[in-house]
Scaffold this motif. Structure first.
Motif, PDB file in Angstrom:
ATOM      1  N   ILE A 107     -39.346 103.599  29.767  1.00  0.00           N
ATOM      2  CA  ILE A 107     -39.504 102.950  28.894  1.00  0.00           C
ATOM      3  C   ILE A 107     -38.433 101.767  29.075  1.00  0.00           C
ATOM      4  CG2 ILE A 107     -39.698 102.309  26.383  1.00  0.00           C
ATOM      5  CD1 ILE A 107     -40.655 105.306  25.899  1.00  0.00           C
ATOM      6  N   ASN A 108     -38.675 100.341  29.180  1.00  0.00           N
ATOM      7  CA  ASN A 108     -37.898  99.425  29.104  1.00  0.00           C
ATOM      8  C   ASN A 108     -37.196  99.474  27.844  1.00  0.00           C
ATOM      9  OD1 ASN A 108     -36.530  97.326  30.100  1.00  0.00           O
ATOM     10  ND2 ASN A 108     -37.764  95.788  28.992  1.00  0.00           N
ATOM     11  N   THR A 109     -35.734  99.616  27.840  1.00  0.00           N
ATOM     12  CA  THR A 109     -34.846  99.412  26.778  1.00  0.00           C
ATOM     13  C   THR A 109     -34.087  98.214  26.345  1.00  0.00           C
ATOM     14  OG1 THR A 109     -34.624 101.892  27.191  1.00  0.00           O
ATOM     15  CG2 THR A 109     -33.345 101.219  25.248  1.00  0.00           C
ATOM     16  N   ILE A 110     -34.011  97.692  25.143  1.00  0.00           N
ATOM     17  CA  ILE A 110     -33.147  96.473  24.984  1.00  0.00           C
ATOM     18  C   ILE A 110     -32.232  97.168  23.685  1.00  0.00           C
ATOM     19  CG2 ILE A 110     -33.118  94.167  23.953  1.00  0.00           C
ATOM     20  CD1 ILE A 110     -35.500  94.661  26.396  1.00  0.00           C
ATOM     21  N   GLU A 123     -15.004  92.162  19.064  1.00  0.00           N
ATOM     22  CA  GLU A 123     -15.549  93.677  18.927  1.00  0.00           C
ATOM     23  C   GLU A 123     -16.990  93.653  19.430  1.00  0.00           C
ATOM     24  OE1 GLU A 123     -15.379  96.136  15.175  1.00  0.00           O
ATOM     25  OE2 GLU A 123     -14.425  94.050  14.574  1.00  0.00           O
ATOM     26  N   ILE A 124     -17.992  92.477  19.213  1.00  0.00           N
ATOM     27  CA  ILE A 124     -19.163  92.571  19.635  1.00  0.00           C
ATOM     28  C   ILE A 124     -19.301  92.297  21.207  1.00  0.00           C
ATOM     29  CG2 ILE A 124     -21.119  91.373  19.309  1.00  0.00           C
ATOM     30  CD1 ILE A 124     -20.044  90.278  16.434  1.00  0.00           C
ATOM     31  N   GLU A 125     -18.350  91.477  21.561  1.00  0.00           N
ATOM     32  CA  GLU A 125     -18.360  91.152  23.034  1.00  0.00           C
ATOM     33  C   GLU A 125     -17.953  92.331  23.964  1.00  0.00           C
ATOM     34  OE1 GLU A 125     -16.002  87.543  23.531  1.00  0.00           O
ATOM     35  OE2 GLU A 125     -17.781  86.332  22.922  1.00  0.00           O
ATOM     36  N   LYS A 126     -17.148  93.103  23.331  1.00  0.00           N
ATOM     37  CA  LYS A 126     -16.249  94.453  23.963  1.00  0.00           C
ATOM     38  C   LYS A 126     -17.545  95.224  24.130  1.00  0.00           C
ATOM     39  CE  LYS A 126     -12.799  97.721  23.500  1.00  0.00           C
ATOM     40  NZ  LYS A 126     -12.223  98.431  22.489  1.00  0.00           N
ATOM     41  N   LEU A 127     -18.264  95.549  23.232  1.00  0.00           N
ATOM     42  CA  LEU A 127     -19.310  96.498  23.315  1.00  0.00           C
ATOM     43  C   LEU A 127     -20.551  96.071  24.129  1.00  0.00           C
ATOM     44  CD1 LEU A 127     -20.164  98.259  19.693  1.00  0.00           C
ATOM     45  CD2 LEU A 127     -19.366  99.107  21.889  1.00  0.00           C
ATOM     46  N   SER A 128     -20.822  94.982  23.989  1.00  0.00           N
ATOM     47  CA  SER A 128     -22.068  94.181  24.620  1.00  0.00           C
ATOM     48  C   SER A 128     -21.710  94.270  26.306  1.00  0.00           C
ATOM     49  CB  SER A 128     -22.250  92.656  24.262  1.00  0.00           C
ATOM     50  OG  SER A 128     -22.760  92.477  23.165  1.00  0.00           O
ATOM     51  N   LYS A 129     -20.385  94.028  26.472  1.00  0.00           N
ATOM     52  CA  LYS A 129     -20.038  93.973  27.994  1.00  0.00           C
ATOM     53  C   LYS A 129     -20.318  95.344  28.554  1.00  0.00           C
ATOM     54  CE  LYS A 129     -16.503  92.150  31.136  1.00  0.00           C
ATOM     55  NZ  LYS A 129     -16.824  93.242  31.946  1.00  0.00           N
ATOM     56  N   ILE A 130     -20.017  96.340  27.867  1.00  0.00           N
ATOM     57  CA  ILE A 130     -20.029  97.712  28.599  1.00  0.00           C
ATOM     58  C   ILE A 130     -21.475  97.971  29.018  1.00  0.00           C
ATOM     59  CG2 ILE A 130     -20.233 100.072  27.781  1.00  0.00           C
ATOM     60  CD1 ILE A 130     -18.081  99.566  25.881  1.00  0.00           C
ATOM     61  N   TYR A 131     -22.704  97.642  28.161  1.00  0.00           N
ATOM     62  CA  TYR A 131     -24.010  97.883  28.376  1.00  0.00           C
ATOM     63  C   TYR A 131     -24.583  96.829  29.342  1.00  0.00           C
ATOM     64  CZ  TYR A 131     -23.370 101.682  25.370  1.00  0.00           C
ATOM     65  OH  TYR A 131     -22.763 102.815  24.777  1.00  0.00           O
ATOM     66  N   LYS A 132     -24.293  95.618  29.155  1.00  0.00           N
ATOM     67  CA  LYS A 132     -24.579  94.574  30.309  1.00  0.00           C
ATOM     68  C   LYS A 132     -24.050  94.745  31.388  1.00  0.00           C
ATOM     69  CE  LYS A 132     -24.709  90.442  26.983  1.00  0.00           C
ATOM     70  NZ  LYS A 132     -24.087  89.445  26.393  1.00  0.00           N
ATOM     71  N   ILE A 134     -23.830  97.578  33.001  1.00  0.00           N
ATOM     72  CA  ILE A 134     -24.626  98.743  33.664  1.00  0.00           C
ATOM     73  C   ILE A 134     -26.089  98.359  33.639  1.00  0.00           C
ATOM     74  CG2 ILE A 134     -22.998 100.571  33.489  1.00  0.00           C
ATOM     75  CD1 ILE A 134     -24.384 101.626  30.950  1.00  0.00           C
ATOM     76  N   GLY A 135     -26.471  96.932  33.392  1.00  0.00           N
ATOM     77  CA  GLY A 135     -27.645  96.308  33.613  1.00  0.00           C
ATOM     78  C   GLY A 135     -28.856  96.475  32.601  1.00  0.00           C
ATOM     79  N   TYR A 136     -27.999  96.584  31.193  1.00  0.00           N
ATOM     80  CA  TYR A 136     -29.000  96.594  30.321  1.00  0.00           C
ATOM     81  C   TYR A 136     -29.162  95.260  29.649  1.00  0.00           C
ATOM     82  CZ  TYR A 136     -29.855 101.524  29.990  1.00  0.00           C
ATOM     83  OH  TYR A 136     -30.346 102.599  30.305  1.00  0.00           O
TER      84      TYR A 136
END
Ligand SMILES: Nc1nc2c(ncn2[C@@H]2O[C@H](COP(=O)(O)OP(=O)(O)O)[C@@H](O)[C@H]2O)c(=O)[nH]1
Ligand SMILES: [Mg+2]
Length: 202
Positions: A107-110, A123-132, A134-136
């Motif tokens: 299932i594609n996950t956003i 804070e938001i950018e730090k978290l976002s970056k972790i997942y971006k 790895i390709g999310y």
């Protein structure tokens, strides 16, 4: 035989959306006898018992792409995992578990970081970056700001999508503004004891 998708289920009554109309249907007894659950998201064939009353009977369940137990659903192609930046604070263990499960089910996950109005940009950018990294696909929203819902809409097209995430993260607020009407009740997070629990409004 007309084909459609089950868009809601309540006890033994199902709403089936066909190309041009929604029918209220019951299911043939054989499903119960065989032990087959009839699930929201199922693609089905129906016979129409009354065109005027928009009523019918589910005759056949078409092959499923996948099936999840909680919530009981079939044929999910997209999950929007909602994480709130504050109240409740991000639950990254839950996020990682759900990402793994979604991967297993194909299932594609956003990932949707919500309540961005309550957190610092860094804070938001730090978290976002972790997942971006790895390709999310990551989106950031303030569900209280109706315009931001446009960020989610493109992912809903041609998909069967579920919103997942802890209580209080903003799922109802997001879905209500997508459909521009009250589909679900928004909860109130108790700020008195900051216990991050959700109480339904009566
Ligand atoms: N400040 C802020 N509050 C939000 C946001 N999204 C939801 N809320 C509030 O958080 C509470 C819980 O939201 P709700 O949609 O019921 O969460 P659910 O349990 O995931 O369905 C409600 O009081 C919402 O008004 C947001 O982006 N920013
Ligand atoms: Mg809710």
């Amino acid at each position: 035989m007309p084909k459609g998708i089950i868009i809601s289920a309540s006890s033994n009554l199902y709403q089936i959306e066909t190309e041009n109309k929604i029918y209220n249907c019951t299911a043939r007894g054989k499903f119960k006898n065989e032990g087959t659950n009839v699930l929201v998201g199922d693609k089905v064939e129906i016979t129409i018992s009354s065109e005027e009353k928009a009523e019918g009977i589910i005759e056949q369940i078409l092959p499923r792409y996948n099936e999840i137990k909680r919530p009981k659903m079939a044929n999910l192609t997209c999950i929007i995992l909602v994480i709130s930046m504050k109240m409740p604070s991000p639950d990254l263990l839950l996020l990682d578990k759900e990402l793994a499960l979604a991967k297993k089910l194909n299932i594609n996950t956003i990932i949707c970081f919500n309540k961005t109005d309550l957190a610092k940009k860094e804070e938001i950018e730090k978290l976002s970056k972790i997942y971006k990294d790895i390709g999310y696909e990551v989106i950031e929203t303030n569900a209280k700001n109706k315009g931001e819902i446009e960020k989610i809409k493109p992912f809903l097209e041609n998909n069967i999508t579920a919103f997942a995430g802890n209580s209080g993260v903003g799922k109802s607020t997001l879905t209500n503004s997508i459909f521009e009407k009250e589909l679900t009740q928004e909860g109130i997070i108790s700020s008195k004891n900051k216990k991050e629990k959700t109480q339904l409004q009566k």
